[in-house]
Design a protein around this motif. Structure first.
Motif, PDB file in Angstrom:
ATOM      1  N   VAL A 139      -0.278   2.740   9.929  1.00 19.41           N
ATOM      2  CA  VAL A 139      -0.321   3.329   8.577  1.00 19.41           C
ATOM      3  C   VAL A 139      -0.078   2.238   7.534  1.00 19.41           C
ATOM      4  CG1 VAL A 139       0.875   4.875   6.978  1.00 19.41           C
ATOM      5  CG2 VAL A 139       0.307   5.657   9.289  1.00 19.41           C
ATOM      6  N   GLY A 140       0.879   1.351   7.812  1.00 21.23           N
ATOM      7  CA  GLY A 140       1.144   0.248   6.887  1.00 21.23           C
ATOM      8  C   GLY A 140      -0.058  -0.655   6.716  1.00 21.23           C
ATOM      9  N   VAL A 141      -0.767  -0.913   7.818  1.00 17.94           N
ATOM     10  CA  VAL A 141      -1.976  -1.735   7.745  1.00 17.94           C
ATOM     11  C   VAL A 141      -3.034  -1.060   6.874  1.00 17.94           C
ATOM     12  CG1 VAL A 141      -3.944  -2.553   9.104  1.00 17.94           C
ATOM     13  CG2 VAL A 141      -1.628  -2.948   9.919  1.00 17.94           C
ATOM     14  N   LEU A 142      -3.209   0.250   7.045  1.00 16.55           N
ATOM     15  CA  LEU A 142      -4.197   0.966   6.243  1.00 16.55           C
ATOM     16  C   LEU A 142      -3.822   0.945   4.760  1.00 16.55           C
ATOM     17  CD1 LEU A 142      -4.955   4.075   8.481  1.00 16.55           C
ATOM     18  CD2 LEU A 142      -6.296   1.991   8.229  1.00 16.55           C
ATOM     19  N   ILE A 143      -2.509   1.014   4.459  1.00 17.33           N
ATOM     20  CA  ILE A 143      -2.063   0.958   3.069  1.00 17.33           C
ATOM     21  C   ILE A 143      -2.394  -0.405   2.459  1.00 17.33           C
ATOM     22  CG2 ILE A 143      -0.030   0.924   1.566  1.00 17.33           C
ATOM     23  CD1 ILE A 143       1.218   3.011   3.438  1.00 17.33           C
ATOM     24  N   VAL A 144      -2.170  -1.473   3.248  1.00 16.76           N
ATOM     25  CA  VAL A 144      -2.434  -2.825   2.748  1.00 16.76           C
ATOM     26  C   VAL A 144      -3.935  -3.054   2.579  1.00 16.76           C
ATOM     27  CG1 VAL A 144      -2.268  -5.283   3.275  1.00 16.76           C
ATOM     28  CG2 VAL A 144      -0.325  -3.783   3.715  1.00 16.76           C
ATOM     29  N   ALA A 145      -4.715  -2.723   3.618  1.00 16.45           N
ATOM     30  CA  ALA A 145      -6.128  -3.090   3.634  1.00 16.45           C
ATOM     31  C   ALA A 145      -7.020  -2.073   2.929  1.00 16.45           C
ATOM     32  CB  ALA A 145      -6.601  -3.271   5.068  1.00 16.45           C
ATOM     33  N   ARG A 146      -6.647  -0.771   3.007  1.00 12.76           N
ATOM     34  CA  ARG A 146      -7.457   0.296   2.432  1.00 12.76           C
ATOM     35  C   ARG A 146      -8.940   0.098   2.724  1.00 12.76           C
ATOM     36  NH1 ARG A 146      -4.465  -1.663  -1.399  1.00 12.76           N
ATOM     37  NH2 ARG A 146      -6.150  -2.098  -2.858  1.00 12.76           N
ATOM     38  N   PRO A 147      -9.304   0.036   4.014  1.00 15.03           N
ATOM     39  CA  PRO A 147     -10.693  -0.281   4.368  1.00 15.03           C
ATOM     40  C   PRO A 147     -11.635   0.898   4.116  1.00 15.03           C
ATOM     41  CG  PRO A 147      -9.457   0.285   6.332  1.00 15.03           C
ATOM     42  CD  PRO A 147      -8.458   0.291   5.190  1.00 15.03           C
ATOM     43  N   ASP A 148     -12.874   0.572   3.879  1.00 14.61           N
ATOM     44  CA  ASP A 148     -13.918   1.589   3.744  1.00 14.61           C
ATOM     45  C   ASP A 148     -14.672   1.659   5.065  1.00 14.61           C
ATOM     46  OD1 ASP A 148     -15.890   3.330   3.049  1.00 14.61           O
ATOM     47  OD2 ASP A 148     -16.987   1.913   1.757  1.00 14.61           O
ATOM     48  N   LEU A 149     -14.347   2.660   5.870  1.00  9.70           N
ATOM     49  CA  LEU A 149     -14.957   2.786   7.186  1.00  9.70           C
ATOM     50  C   LEU A 149     -16.085   3.816   7.199  1.00  9.70           C
ATOM     51  CD1 LEU A 149     -11.745   2.709   9.412  1.00  9.70           C
ATOM     52  CD2 LEU A 149     -13.198   0.806   8.691  1.00  9.70           C
ATOM     53  N   ALA A 150     -16.596   4.138   6.005  1.00  7.93           N
ATOM     54  CA  ALA A 150     -17.630   5.165   5.939  1.00  7.93           C
ATOM     55  C   ALA A 150     -18.941   4.690   6.555  1.00  7.93           C
ATOM     56  CB  ALA A 150     -17.866   5.563   4.487  1.00  7.93           C
ATOM     57  N   HIS A 151     -19.162   3.377   6.510  1.00  8.24           N
ATOM     58  CA  HIS A 151     -20.424   2.843   7.019  1.00  8.24           C
ATOM     59  C   HIS A 151     -20.157   2.023   8.278  1.00  8.24           C
ATOM     60  CE1 HIS A 151     -20.855   3.394   2.625  1.00  8.24           C
ATOM     61  NE2 HIS A 151     -22.040   3.893   2.971  1.00  8.24           N
ATOM     62  N   LEU A 152     -20.606   2.533   9.416  1.00  5.72           N
ATOM     63  CA  LEU A 152     -20.389   1.854  10.694  1.00  5.72           C
ATOM     64  C   LEU A 152     -21.491   0.827  10.918  1.00  5.72           C
ATOM     65  CD1 LEU A 152     -19.217   4.769  13.033  1.00  5.72           C
ATOM     66  CD2 LEU A 152     -17.849   2.972  11.978  1.00  5.72           C
ATOM     67  N   ASN A 153     -21.409  -0.306  10.231  1.00  3.26           N
ATOM     68  CA  ASN A 153     -22.382  -1.373  10.450  1.00  3.26           C
ATOM     69  C   ASN A 153     -21.977  -2.200  11.672  1.00  3.26           C
ATOM     70  OD1 ASN A 153     -20.479  -3.462   9.654  1.00  3.26           O
ATOM     71  ND2 ASN A 153     -20.792  -2.775   7.550  1.00  3.26           N
ATOM     72  N   PRO A 154     -22.825  -3.102  12.135  1.00  2.00           N
ATOM     73  CA  PRO A 154     -22.492  -3.895  13.326  1.00  2.00           C
ATOM     74  C   PRO A 154     -21.177  -4.649  13.218  1.00  2.00           C
ATOM     75  CG  PRO A 154     -24.815  -4.119  12.795  1.00  2.00           C
ATOM     76  CD  PRO A 154     -24.192  -3.355  11.664  1.00  2.00           C
ATOM     77  N   GLY A 155     -20.802  -5.082  12.002  1.00  3.97           N
ATOM     78  CA  GLY A 155     -19.545  -5.805  11.833  1.00  3.97           C
ATOM     79  C   GLY A 155     -18.343  -4.932  12.145  1.00  3.97           C
TER      80      GLY A 155
END
Length: 302
Positions: A139-155
């Motif tokens: 949860v702490g990592v998600l708070i720091v990074a706040r990633p956008d995982l809506a698009h599942l690209n190869p990366g």
């Protein structure tokens, strides 16, 4: 008094070893960022392994431990290094396709996998506190990074696969430490991954030799890589993998601070909040580990 403190020492020692690995991995990330435009991941892994191999042999010779390097459980070493090499190259590949914060957020699902795999494959006790610590760290990592995982690209997919590879590597490493010395594990790590990296680097017929500008950074990567793996292996040797690996969550807020200091990247309040959540999980984990085992309610039994 010394007898009363003895049970606490493995957990504290493991935490200190993990601090060493976090610092070393952070140094390696900085160095890799400096040379990324010149060298691909295979070239970096090749030179890193060559530098590491020399350092491991020098350390073994200096400490009189060359006899610890044996071919015992060579299959286990091969499995560990194939998985780790795959994960490392997936990580470098993902680095070129998605934002660093997003990559780190996905990578830090690895400790969660370790907690589950250690219970399934190593028979480690899965406790409520370890699950809570792992969840708080994530949860702490998600708070720091706040990633956008809506698009599942190869990366994104490559980053997710690398996280699982790293988790599996650490579980296999824990298994190896039960009968094999740290120097022996590092010897086969650097030797095998040198040839893996060389084969990959030469697959396209091109190998960019180090330049005067990149060689120092490659040496830093080699030294930091050996140091990081030595510290992790030492931590895994004295404490359960499900306790050790959630400590690695500390690496994200540290990298955020380094980015602010060195690269003038903005350090927003979310970093501080996320770091506080991560520290809370780690503090709970350490407190639970150093208390008498009867105070920890297991979810699974060994």
């Amino acid at each position: 008094m010394s007898q009363a403190r003895a049970p606490n020492s493995p957990a504290i020692h493991a935490a200190l070893w993990m601090i060493g690995s976090i610092l070393a991995f952070s140094a390696m990330a900085i160095a890799a960022k400096q040379i990324g435009p010149r060298h691909d991941s295979f070239e970096i892994m090749t030179v890193r392994s060559a530098v590491g191999f020399v350092l491991v042999l020098a350390l073994a010779a200096a400490t009189g431990k060359l006899h610890e390097i044996t071919a015992r459980n060579l299959g286990g070493h091969a499995l560990r290094n194939i998985i780790h090499f795959t994960g490392q190259n997936l990580w470098f590949w993902a680095l070129t396709m998605i934002p660093l914060a997003q990559l780190f957020a996905i990578e830090f699902t690895s400790p969660l996998w370790v907690v589950l795999l250690a219970a399934l494959l190593l028979g480690e006790r899965l406790t409520k506190i370890r699950l809570i610590a792992a969840a708080l760290g994530f949860v702490g990592v998600l708070i720091v990074a706040r990633p956008d995982l809506a698009h599942l690209n190869p990366g994104v997919l490559a980053a997710a696969a690398s996280a699982f590879c790293f988790a599996t590597t650490n579980v296999v490493t824990k298994k190896l430490t039960m009968g094999i010395s740290i120097l022996c594990i590092l010897f086969w790590l650097t030797l095998m991954q040198f040839f893996f990296g060389l084969a990959g680097a030469l697959s396209d017929g091109i190998f960019h030799l180090p330049t005067a500008a990149t060689l120092p950074w490659l040496c830093v990567i080699g030294l930091a890589g050996v140091t990081a793996h030595y510290c992790i292996t030492a931590a895994l040797k004295v404490a359960p993998a499900s306790y050790v690996m959630p400590l690695d969550f500390l690496r994200l807020p540290l990298i955020a601070v380094v980015g602010a200091l060195i690269y003038a990247e903005p350090l927003d309040p979310y970093v501080i909040l996320g770091a506080a959540v991560i520290f809370a999980g780690i503090w709970l984990n350490i407190r639970a580990e150093i208390r008498p085992k009867g105070h920890i309610e297991p979810i699974t039994t060994p």
